[in-house]
Design a protein around this motif. Structure first.
Motif, PDB file in Angstrom:
ATOM      1  N   TYR A   9      -2.445  -6.476 -12.617  1.00 52.61           N
ATOM      2  CA  TYR A   9      -3.473  -5.605 -13.165  1.00 52.61           C
ATOM      3  C   TYR A   9      -4.342  -4.991 -12.075  1.00 52.61           C
ATOM      4  CZ  TYR A   9      -6.924  -9.311 -12.386  1.00 52.61           C
ATOM      5  OH  TYR A   9      -7.740 -10.250 -11.817  1.00 52.61           O
ATOM      6  N   HIS A  10      -4.206  -5.459 -10.825  1.00 56.01           N
ATOM      7  CA  HIS A  10      -4.949  -4.878  -9.715  1.00 56.01           C
ATOM      8  C   HIS A  10      -4.386  -3.518  -9.307  1.00 56.01           C
ATOM      9  CE1 HIS A  10      -6.732  -8.926  -8.102  1.00 56.01           C
ATOM     10  NE2 HIS A  10      -7.019  -8.686  -9.356  1.00 56.01           N
ATOM     11  N   ILE A  11      -3.115  -3.252  -9.644  1.00 57.80           N
ATOM     12  CA  ILE A  11      -2.472  -2.014  -9.188  1.00 57.80           C
ATOM     13  C   ILE A  11      -3.236  -0.777  -9.656  1.00 57.80           C
ATOM     14  CG2 ILE A  11      -0.373  -0.619  -9.342  1.00 57.80           C
ATOM     15  CD1 ILE A  11       1.229  -3.217  -9.391  1.00 57.80           C
ATOM     16  N   PRO A  12      -3.589  -0.663 -10.958  1.00 56.92           N
ATOM     17  CA  PRO A  12      -4.382   0.513 -11.373  1.00 56.92           C
ATOM     18  C   PRO A  12      -5.710   0.625 -10.628  1.00 56.92           C
ATOM     19  CG  PRO A  12      -3.496  -0.637 -13.278  1.00 56.92           C
ATOM     20  CD  PRO A  12      -3.244  -1.506 -12.103  1.00 56.92           C
ATOM     21  N   PHE A  13      -6.309  -0.524 -10.295  1.00 56.71           N
ATOM     22  CA  PHE A  13      -7.571  -0.484  -9.553  1.00 56.71           C
ATOM     23  C   PHE A  13      -7.396   0.193  -8.211  1.00 56.71           C
ATOM     24  CE2 PHE A  13      -9.995  -2.463  -6.112  1.00 56.71           C
ATOM     25  CZ  PHE A  13     -11.291  -2.110  -6.467  1.00 56.71           C
ATOM     26  N   PHE A  15      -5.020   2.262  -7.234  1.00 55.03           N
ATOM     27  CA  PHE A  15      -4.752   3.680  -7.416  1.00 55.03           C
ATOM     28  C   PHE A  15      -6.056   4.444  -7.684  1.00 55.03           C
ATOM     29  CE2 PHE A  15      -0.264   2.633  -7.852  1.00 55.03           C
ATOM     30  CZ  PHE A  15       0.343   3.754  -7.301  1.00 55.03           C
ATOM     31  N   ALA A  16      -6.883   3.918  -8.586  1.00 59.42           N
ATOM     32  CA  ALA A  16      -8.138   4.574  -8.920  1.00 59.42           C
ATOM     33  C   ALA A  16      -9.082   4.627  -7.720  1.00 59.42           C
ATOM     34  CB  ALA A  16      -8.812   3.849 -10.087  1.00 59.42           C
ATOM     35  N   TYR A  17      -9.114   3.532  -6.952  1.00 62.37           N
ATOM     36  CA  TYR A  17      -9.985   3.470  -5.777  1.00 62.37           C
ATOM     37  C   TYR A  17      -9.639   4.564  -4.772  1.00 62.37           C
ATOM     38  CZ  TYR A  17     -11.680   1.715  -1.260  1.00 62.37           C
ATOM     39  OH  TYR A  17     -12.262   1.607  -0.011  1.00 62.37           O
ATOM     40  N   HIS A  18      -8.359   4.666  -4.437  1.00 57.76           N
ATOM     41  CA  HIS A  18      -7.959   5.674  -3.453  1.00 57.76           C
ATOM     42  C   HIS A  18      -8.048   7.084  -4.023  1.00 57.76           C
ATOM     43  CE1 HIS A  18      -6.656   3.074  -0.166  1.00 57.76           C
ATOM     44  NE2 HIS A  18      -6.199   2.237  -1.095  1.00 57.76           N
ATOM     45  N   TYR A  19      -7.797   7.243  -5.307  1.00 59.02           N
ATOM     46  CA  TYR A  19      -7.925   8.558  -5.930  1.00 59.02           C
ATOM     47  C   TYR A  19      -9.367   9.060  -5.840  1.00 59.02           C
ATOM     48  CZ  TYR A  19      -8.430  12.019  -9.648  1.00 59.02           C
ATOM     49  OH  TYR A  19      -8.736  13.148 -10.356  1.00 59.02           O
ATOM     50  N   LYS A  44       1.886   9.892   1.847  1.00 62.30           N
ATOM     51  CA  LYS A  44       0.715   9.398   2.580  1.00 62.30           C
ATOM     52  C   LYS A  44      -0.164   8.550   1.662  1.00 62.30           C
ATOM     53  CE  LYS A  44      -3.718  11.252   4.072  1.00 62.30           C
ATOM     54  NZ  LYS A  44      -4.518  12.493   4.235  1.00 62.30           N
ATOM     55  N   PHE A  45      -0.383   9.010   0.442  1.00 61.91           N
ATOM     56  CA  PHE A  45      -1.195   8.281  -0.528  1.00 61.91           C
ATOM     57  C   PHE A  45      -0.582   6.909  -0.814  1.00 61.91           C
ATOM     58  CE2 PHE A  45      -2.285   7.118  -4.908  1.00 61.91           C
ATOM     59  CZ  PHE A  45      -3.671   7.220  -4.879  1.00 61.91           C
ATOM     60  N   ALA A  46       0.729   6.854  -0.995  1.00 60.02           N
ATOM     61  CA  ALA A  46       1.408   5.588  -1.271  1.00 60.02           C
ATOM     62  C   ALA A  46       1.243   4.611  -0.110  1.00 60.02           C
ATOM     63  CB  ALA A  46       2.889   5.839  -1.552  1.00 60.02           C
ATOM     64  N   PHE A  47       1.317   5.126   1.121  1.00 59.35           N
ATOM     65  CA  PHE A  47       1.125   4.255   2.276  1.00 59.35           C
ATOM     66  C   PHE A  47      -0.270   3.637   2.257  1.00 59.35           C
ATOM     67  CE2 PHE A  47       5.081   5.612   3.819  1.00 59.35           C
ATOM     68  CZ  PHE A  47       5.390   4.942   4.988  1.00 59.35           C
ATOM     69  N   TYR A  48      -1.278   4.435   1.935  1.00 60.98           N
ATOM     70  CA  TYR A  48      -2.641   3.914   1.874  1.00 60.98           C
ATOM     71  C   TYR A  48      -2.763   2.832   0.800  1.00 60.98           C
ATOM     72  CZ  TYR A  48      -5.224   6.983   5.064  1.00 60.98           C
ATOM     73  OH  TYR A  48      -5.739   7.591   6.178  1.00 60.98           O
ATOM     74  N   VAL A  49      -2.258   3.113  -0.398  1.00 60.93           N
ATOM     75  CA  VAL A  49      -2.405   2.188  -1.516  1.00 60.93           C
ATOM     76  C   VAL A  49      -1.691   0.872  -1.236  1.00 60.93           C
ATOM     77  CG1 VAL A  49      -1.860   1.776  -3.940  1.00 60.93           C
ATOM     78  CG2 VAL A  49      -2.718   4.009  -3.225  1.00 60.93           C
ATOM     79  N   VAL A  50      -0.427   0.942  -0.878  1.00 62.39           N
ATOM     80  CA  VAL A  50       0.392  -0.266  -0.742  1.00 62.39           C
ATOM     81  C   VAL A  50      -0.033  -1.096   0.461  1.00 62.39           C
ATOM     82  CG1 VAL A  50       2.723  -1.147  -0.341  1.00 62.39           C
ATOM     83  CG2 VAL A  50       2.356   0.770  -1.924  1.00 62.39           C
ATOM     84  N   LEU A  51      -0.157  -0.446   1.623  1.00 63.12           N
ATOM     85  CA  LEU A  51      -0.427  -1.211   2.842  1.00 63.12           C
ATOM     86  C   LEU A  51      -1.836  -1.808   2.849  1.00 63.12           C
ATOM     87  CD1 LEU A  51       1.341   1.075   5.456  1.00 63.12           C
ATOM     88  CD2 LEU A  51       2.128  -1.107   4.520  1.00 63.12           C
ATOM     89  N   GLN A  52      -2.805  -1.090   2.338  1.00 61.86           N
ATOM     90  CA  GLN A  52      -4.147  -1.668   2.294  1.00 61.86           C
ATOM     91  C   GLN A  52      -4.233  -2.808   1.288  1.00 61.86           C
ATOM     92  OE1 GLN A  52      -7.290   1.204   1.892  1.00 61.86           O
ATOM     93  NE2 GLN A  52      -6.808   2.232   3.829  1.00 61.86           N
ATOM     94  N   ALA A  53      -3.502  -2.693   0.177  1.00 63.15           N
ATOM     95  CA  ALA A  53      -3.474  -3.806  -0.784  1.00 63.15           C
ATOM     96  C   ALA A  53      -2.847  -5.041  -0.150  1.00 63.15           C
ATOM     97  CB  ALA A  53      -2.695  -3.391  -2.032  1.00 63.15           C
TER      98      ALA A  53
END
Length: 365
Positions: A9-13, A15-19, A44-53
Motif C-alpha cells: 500500500y506504500h506504492i501509491p504513496f 507515486f503521489a509524493y513524486h508526482y 526518469k520518474f520510475a527511477f526516482y520512485v523505485v530507487l528512492q523507495a
C-alpha cells in the motif's frame, strides 16, 4: 515475504509524493501528469520512485535496526551516506536511459549543456535525502504514537496487577496463615519467629512502598522473592521440598518490572501437589548473564490443579504474559509446559537499566 506484501500500500504513496514534486517543478498538474505518462520522462520518474523507495526501506529495516539502534552511530552514518550516494548515482543513470530510449542525447532531451551529469546529480541527491528524511519522520511519529498507546496500556495493566496482587496474594488467607505460623513460632522458637516477622514486614513494605515504579532493582525484587519463599515454606511446613538456585550477587544496575517473577513463584506454591505418597517439590532457578535473565520454575502438581493453573491463569499468568508483551516487546521468551505431574515455566528476559526503558520503547519496529 508477508512483511513485503503488507507494504504494497506504500506504492501509491510514493507515486503521489513524486508526482507532487513534479507538479511543483512544472507548475501545472496536467502537464506533470502528461510528462510522467506519455513522454520519455516516464523512465526518469520510475527511477526516482523505485530507487528512492528501495533506499528508504533499506535504511528503515536494515541500517537502523543493525547499526543505529545498537549504538553504532559512526557506522550508521557511514553506510547511510554510501546508500544515499549510490541511490543518487543510480537515479542519474535514469536520465541517460531515458535519452537512450528516446534516441536523443541527454543534452537535447533535458535541455542541458556539457557536464550535465553534475546537474542531474544535483537534482537526485537532495531529492533522495528529502525522501529518506520524510520516511524517517513518519516512522518516528508512528513509533511515538505507538509508544504513547503502549504506555497508557502499561499503566492500566500495572494498576490492575497491583490490585490483583493486593486482592489475591495478600488475601486474608495468606495473612492469617502467616501471622498464625509466626504466632506459634513465638513459643517454640522465638529467634525463628523474630526472623519470620522481619521477613513478613519486608514483604509488606515492598508491596506498599517499593514497587510503584515501572522498574525496580533486580536485587530488591529477588530479596522480596526470598522473603516470600521463606514465609511460604513456613506455612507449607515439611510437606513440600523447595529448592532455590539464585545467585547471591547480582549486577547493581539490573532492573526488572515488579512482580513479573513473583507471579510464577506464587502460582507454584498455590498449585504444588500435596499428596502423601508423592514427592512434592518446587524448584526455582535464576541465572543472569550480562543483561539476559533466565528464570526457570517448576512444581509437582496433580492433574486437575495443573490444568486449572493453565486455563484459568492461577492469580495472573495471563496478566503477566500481557505485561511481558508491553514491558519487553520482542525482548522476552516465555514457555509454559504442563504435564499430569509437573508444571514448568521457562522465561528469558533481556533486561534494561531504568534510564534505558524509554529509549528501548522508542526503538523502531
Amino acid at each position: 515475504m508477508r512483511k513485503a506484501i503488507s507494504k504494497l500500500y506504500h506504492i501509491p504513496f510514493w507515486f503521489a509524493y513524486h508526482y507532487l514534486w513534479w507538479v511543483v517543478a512544472m507548475g501545472n498538474p496536467w502537464k506533470a501528469a502528461h510528462s510522467i505518462l506519455f513522454s520519455p520522462y516516464a523512465v526518469k520518474f520510475a527511477f526516482y520512485v523505485v530507487l528512492q523507495a528501495v533506499a528508504v526501506y533499506f535504511n528503515l529495516y536494515y541500517l537502523i535496526p543493525e547499526y543505529l539502534e545498537k549504538g553504532r552511530l559512526k557506522s550508521y552514518i557511514g553506510y547511510l551516506g554510501i546508500t544515499l550516494l549510490a541511490t543518487a548515482l543510480a537515479i542519474v543513470s535514469g536520465y541517460y536511459v531515458s535519452a537512450w530510449l528516446a534516441h536523443q542525447s541527454v543534452e537535447t532531451l533535458f535541455g542541458r549543456g556539457a557536464n550535465c551529469f553534475f546537474y542531474f546529480f544535483g537534482e537526485a541527491m537532495p531529492s533522495t535525502l528529502a525522501s529518506t528524511t520524510l520516511a524517517m519522520s513518519i516512522k518516528l511519529t508512528k513509533n511515538w504514537i505507538r509508544t504513547e498507546q503502549r504506555q497508557q496500556l502499561l499503566e492500566k495493566e500495572k494498576l490492575q496487577t497491583e490490585l490483583q496482587f493486593l486482592k489475591y496474594q495478600f488475601n486474608p488467607h495468606f495473612l492469617f496463615n502467616s501471622i498464625n505460623s509466626i504466632f506459634f513460632l513465638i513459643h517454640k522458637n522465638p529467634d525463628a519467629a523474630s526472623s519470620s516477622l522481619a521477613k513478613f514486614s519486608e514483604l509488606l513494605r515492598h508491596h506498599l512502598y517499593e514497587c510503584n515504579d515501572e522498574l525496580v532493582p533486580l536485587d530488591r525484587e529477588i530479596a522480596y522473592l526470598h522473603n516470600f519463599i521463606a514465609l511460604e515454606k513456613l506455612r507449607q511446613n515439611a510437606g513440600v521440598t523447595v529448592i532455590t538456585e539464585i545467585p547471591d550477587e547480582l549486577p547493581p544496575g539490573a532492573s526488572i518490572a515488579p512482580f513479573i517473577l513473583m507471579t510464577f513463584v506464587e502460582n507454584a506454591f498455590k498449585h504444588v501437589s500435596k499428596e502423601n505418597d508423592q514427592n512434592n517439590r518446587i524448584e526455582i532457578r535464576l541465572q543472569l548473564e550480562t543483561t539476559m535473565l533466565e528464570f526457570e520454575i517448576s512444581n509437582s502438581s496433580s492433574p486437575l490443579p495443573t490444568r486449572q493453573a493453565v486455563h484459568y491463569g492461577g492469580i495472573g499468568l495471563k496478566n503477566v504474559q500481557r505485561r511481558l508483551d508491553l514491558m519487553y516487546p520482542g525482548r522476552h521468551d516465555l514457555a509454559i509446559r504442563h504435564h499430569d505431574s509437573l508444571f514448568q515455566v521457562n522465561l528469558r528476559i533481556e533486561l534494561t537499566a531504568p534510564h534505558a526503558l524509554i529509549a528501548a520503547q522508542l526503538s523502531f519496529q
